[in-house]
Scaffold this motif. Structure first.
Motif, PDB file in Angstrom:
ATOM      1  N   LYS A   2      -8.448 -75.911  27.333  1.00  0.00           N
ATOM      2  CA  LYS A   2      -9.772 -75.900  26.717  1.00  0.00           C
ATOM      3  C   LYS A   2      -9.887 -74.752  25.728  1.00  0.00           C
ATOM      4  N   LYS A   3     -10.424 -75.021  24.565  1.00  0.00           N
ATOM      5  CA  LYS A   3     -10.644 -73.959  23.595  1.00  0.00           C
ATOM      6  C   LYS A   3     -11.847 -73.121  24.005  1.00  0.00           C
ATOM      7  N   ILE A   4     -11.660 -71.814  24.000  1.00  0.00           N
ATOM      8  CA  ILE A   4     -12.759 -70.882  24.222  1.00  0.00           C
ATOM      9  C   ILE A   4     -13.001 -70.191  22.891  1.00  0.00           C
ATOM     10  N   PRO A   5     -14.037 -70.617  22.155  1.00  0.00           N
ATOM     11  CA  PRO A   5     -14.197 -70.185  20.762  1.00  0.00           C
ATOM     12  C   PRO A   5     -14.830 -68.811  20.622  1.00  0.00           C
ATOM     13  N   LEU A   6     -14.526 -68.187  19.500  1.00  0.00           N
ATOM     14  CA  LEU A   6     -15.129 -66.896  19.178  1.00  0.00           C
ATOM     15  C   LEU A   6     -16.634 -67.027  19.002  1.00  0.00           C
ATOM     16  N   LEU A 300      -2.512 -58.559  21.724  1.00  0.00           N
ATOM     17  CA  LEU A 300      -3.452 -59.138  22.675  1.00  0.00           C
ATOM     18  C   LEU A 300      -4.173 -60.334  22.050  1.00  0.00           C
ATOM     19  N   VAL A 301      -4.639 -60.179  20.818  1.00  0.00           N
ATOM     20  CA  VAL A 301      -5.318 -61.276  20.112  1.00  0.00           C
ATOM     21  C   VAL A 301      -4.389 -62.477  20.000  1.00  0.00           C
ATOM     22  N   ASP A 302      -3.126 -62.223  19.638  1.00  0.00           N
ATOM     23  CA  ASP A 302      -2.166 -63.318  19.477  1.00  0.00           C
ATOM     24  C   ASP A 302      -1.849 -63.993  20.809  1.00  0.00           C
ATOM     25  N   LYS A 303      -1.672 -63.203  21.847  1.00  0.00           N
ATOM     26  CA  LYS A 303      -1.329 -63.768  23.154  1.00  0.00           C
ATOM     27  C   LYS A 303      -2.458 -64.651  23.692  1.00  0.00           C
ATOM     28  N   ILE A 309      -7.722 -69.016  23.579  1.00  0.00           N
ATOM     29  CA  ILE A 309      -8.842 -68.090  23.753  1.00  0.00           C
ATOM     30  C   ILE A 309      -8.914 -67.250  22.486  1.00  0.00           C
ATOM     31  N   HIS A 310     -10.022 -67.335  21.778  1.00  0.00           N
ATOM     32  CA  HIS A 310     -10.071 -66.802  20.419  1.00  0.00           C
ATOM     33  C   HIS A 310     -10.900 -65.530  20.335  1.00  0.00           C
ATOM     34  N   LEU A 311     -10.189 -64.416  20.161  1.00  0.00           N
ATOM     35  CA  LEU A 311     -10.769 -63.107  19.929  1.00  0.00           C
ATOM     36  C   LEU A 311     -10.656 -62.791  18.437  1.00  0.00           C
ATOM     37  N   ARG A 312     -11.364 -61.762  17.992  1.00  0.00           N
ATOM     38  CA  ARG A 312     -11.212 -61.299  16.623  1.00  0.00           C
ATOM     39  C   ARG A 312     -10.983 -59.805  16.623  1.00  0.00           C
ATOM     40  N   PRO A 313     -10.006 -59.320  15.860  1.00  0.00           N
ATOM     41  CA  PRO A 313      -9.846 -57.872  15.741  1.00  0.00           C
ATOM     42  C   PRO A 313     -10.992 -57.265  14.956  1.00  0.00           C
ATOM     43  N   GLY A 314     -11.184 -55.958  15.098  1.00  0.00           N
ATOM     44  CA  GLY A 314     -12.237 -55.274  14.361  1.00  0.00           C
ATOM     45  C   GLY A 314     -12.042 -55.374  12.859  1.00  0.00           C
ATOM     46  N   TYR A 315     -13.137 -55.230  12.119  1.00  0.00           N
ATOM     47  CA  TYR A 315     -13.048 -55.252  10.660  1.00  0.00           C
ATOM     48  C   TYR A 315     -12.184 -54.102  10.149  1.00  0.00           C
ATOM     49  N   PRO A 316     -11.435 -54.315   9.083  1.00  0.00           N
ATOM     50  CA  PRO A 316     -10.786 -53.186   8.411  1.00  0.00           C
ATOM     51  C   PRO A 316     -11.844 -52.223   7.862  1.00  0.00           C
ATOM     52  N   SER A 317     -11.555 -50.955   7.890  1.00  0.00           N
ATOM     53  CA  SER A 317     -12.448 -49.973   7.274  1.00  0.00           C
ATOM     54  C   SER A 317     -12.537 -50.255   5.778  1.00  0.00           C
ATOM     55  N   MET A 318     -13.752 -50.351   5.270  1.00  0.00           N
ATOM     56  CA  MET A 318     -13.903 -50.748   3.864  1.00  0.00           C
ATOM     57  C   MET A 318     -13.345 -49.701   2.905  1.00  0.00           C
ATOM     58  N   HIS A 319     -13.417 -48.426   3.280  1.00  0.00           N
ATOM     59  CA  HIS A 319     -12.958 -47.396   2.348  1.00  0.00           C
ATOM     60  C   HIS A 319     -11.464 -47.467   2.091  1.00  0.00           C
ATOM     61  N   ILE A 354     -16.097 -67.379  30.627  1.00  0.00           N
ATOM     62  CA  ILE A 354     -16.081 -65.919  30.513  1.00  0.00           C
ATOM     63  C   ILE A 354     -15.168 -65.312  31.568  1.00  0.00           C
ATOM     64  N   ALA A 355     -15.189 -65.870  32.769  1.00  0.00           N
ATOM     65  CA  ALA A 355     -14.289 -65.386  33.817  1.00  0.00           C
ATOM     66  C   ALA A 355     -12.830 -65.567  33.407  1.00  0.00           C
ATOM     67  N   VAL A 356     -12.527 -66.681  32.747  1.00  0.00           N
ATOM     68  CA  VAL A 356     -11.159 -66.931  32.278  1.00  0.00           C
ATOM     69  C   VAL A 356     -10.781 -65.904  31.218  1.00  0.00           C
ATOM     70  N   VAL A 357     -11.674 -65.638  30.263  1.00  0.00           N
ATOM     71  CA  VAL A 357     -11.393 -64.644  29.236  1.00  0.00           C
ATOM     72  C   VAL A 357     -11.095 -63.291  29.872  1.00  0.00           C
ATOM     73  N   CYS A 358     -11.936 -62.866  30.779  1.00  0.00           N
ATOM     74  CA  CYS A 358     -11.771 -61.548  31.401  1.00  0.00           C
ATOM     75  C   CYS A 358     -10.489 -61.479  32.223  1.00  0.00           C
ATOM     76  N   GLU A 359     -10.173 -62.550  32.931  1.00  0.00           N
ATOM     77  CA  GLU A 359      -8.953 -62.570  33.743  1.00  0.00           C
ATOM     78  C   GLU A 359      -7.718 -62.504  32.868  1.00  0.00           C
ATOM     79  N   ARG A 360      -7.718 -63.282  31.770  1.00  0.00           N
ATOM     80  CA  ARG A 360      -6.558 -63.288  30.878  1.00  0.00           C
ATOM     81  C   ARG A 360      -6.428 -61.949  30.154  1.00  0.00           C
TER      82      ARG A 360
END
Length: 379
Positions: A2-6, A300-303, A309-319, A354-360
């Motif tokens: 099952k897809k767990i979307p961002l 971690l994001v890739d795994k 399970i779709h996470l997103r890394p933080g934004y790049p610093s704009m500067h 959410i339990a699946v996300v936290c466990e993984r």
């Protein structure tokens, strides 16, 4: 799996009915009826005099910069953590962005940084209510008033959030909101410019409609303007979402509290939690890897993506980005760039999801197999 979307919306029959009404009835002399209703309803919802619906949040930000008459030679102090559109809306006018660090617990601009960056060319401050968290608007407005600066609020991620009883986006001279698909209220795209100043409103409305001036001649344009109008169909969808904002915030709070129960105090993941003195819209679930390791975060994001399970890394610093490349030391912004995370927070998530996300997440960070056996871990 099952897809767990961002991210993803909460759509009901109300949205379907409003869009159907726009498809059937929103033409000819009623071509903009849902747009006008949306602008009126949104202004009422957040407590401002004027609102202009735009094609996207970036357009709303650009209208704010234009209406405040920013241009070449001006400097604008900008929170360094945001999607790049925040800075570009300033750069489109020819004004220069000067990036300020953020507070680590909210990722919003650090007011103490603002005064350090003011020069004779500084004209405005662009704050960002990051992820639904509220900037310390009391401190920001004190500094702005002391130095004669204008404040623009990027509230694109914070519809439904309040600072001491006032909606984000409504405290400075002008504000902007977004209804892009990852936001708490969605229209696929869509934005909203707001202000309490009639002159600012009139300039923004003028710029957003090709600087059209029919008082001179039909379809006359007296300046370089832009076609930033939203479509009636999109406005109908957003209108239904705006009218349901309390339910949307309640659902996002349900999701956040499920994460909080399982992740607060986690040895390897730091969950960002709302301040007690501000109203939070719970739009996103944000945090850091405590290790501060970029490679570990990215792996971690890739795994988890490999497990749908779709996470997103933080934004790049704009500067750091090529259009700016400012040699600055902004440690809090750079920390989020390096090890920040956005966890899945779509409206559709169940407690089981959410339990699946936290466990993984826990399993990958602790280097365990699914059976719980410790293994050598490459991150």
């Amino acid at each position: 799996m099952k897809k767990i979307p961002l991210a993803g919306p909460f759509i009901t029959q109300k949205e379907i009915d409003y869009v159907h009404d726009a498809v059937v009835n929103g033409w000819y002399e009623t071509y903009d009826m849902h747009i006008r209703r949306l602008e009126e309803r949104f202004a009422e919802a957040v407590g401002v005099k004027y609102a202009i619906a735009t094609y996207c949040g970036t357009h709303a930000l650009h209208l704010a910069a234009l209406a405040l008459q920013l241009g070449p030679g001006d400097e604008v102090i900008v929170a360094d953590q945001s999607y790049i559109a925040t800075a570009y809306a300033i750069s489109y006018t020819g004004a220069e962005c000067v990036f300020a660090d953020v507070c680590p617990d909210t990722l919003c601009i650090d007011p103490a940084q603002i005064e350090q960056l003011i020069t004779p060319r500084t004209k405005a401050v662009m704050v960002v209510h990051f992820g639904g968290f509220c900037c310390d608007m009391d401190a920001v407005m004190r500094i702005a008033e002391k130095h004669g600066l204008t404040v623009i609020e990027d509230a694109c991620q914070s519809f439904g959030s309040c600072w001491h009883g006032r909606h984000t986006g409504t405290i400075g001279a002008a504000g902007a909101f977004s209804f892009q698909g990852s936001k708490i209220a969605v229209g696929g795209e869509g934005g909203m410019f707001v202000t309490n100043d009639e002159n600012i409103y009139r300039r923004a409305r003028h710029f957003g409609t090709f600087c059209r001036n029919d008082a001179v001649q039909y379809l006359w344009s007296d300046g370089i303007g832009y076609n930033y109008r939203i479509s009636n169909l999109t406005a109908a969808l957003i209108l239904a979402q705006v009218e349901r904002i309390d339910a949307l915030v309640a659902n996002k709070k349900r999701i956040f509290e499920c994460y909080r129960e399982q992740l607060e105090g986690h040895p390897q993941f730091e969950l960002l939690v709302p301040r007690s003195d501000a109203g939070f819209n719970y739009g996103y679930v944000l945090g850091y890897l405590r290790s501060g390791n970029r490679d570990e975060r990215d792996q971690l994001v890739d795994k988890l993506a490999a497990e749908n399970i779709h996470l997103r890394p933080g934004y790049p610093s704009m500067h750091r980005m090529p259009p700016y490349s400012q040699d600055r030391l902004l440690p809090n912004s750079d920390r989020y760039d390096r090890c920040g995370l956005v966890l899945p927070s779509a409206h559709s998530l169940t407690e089981t999801d959410i339990a699946v996300v936290c466990e993984r997440l826990d399993r990958v960070l602790s280097g365990k197999t699914e059976s719980g056996e410790a293994v050598e871990c490459d991150i």
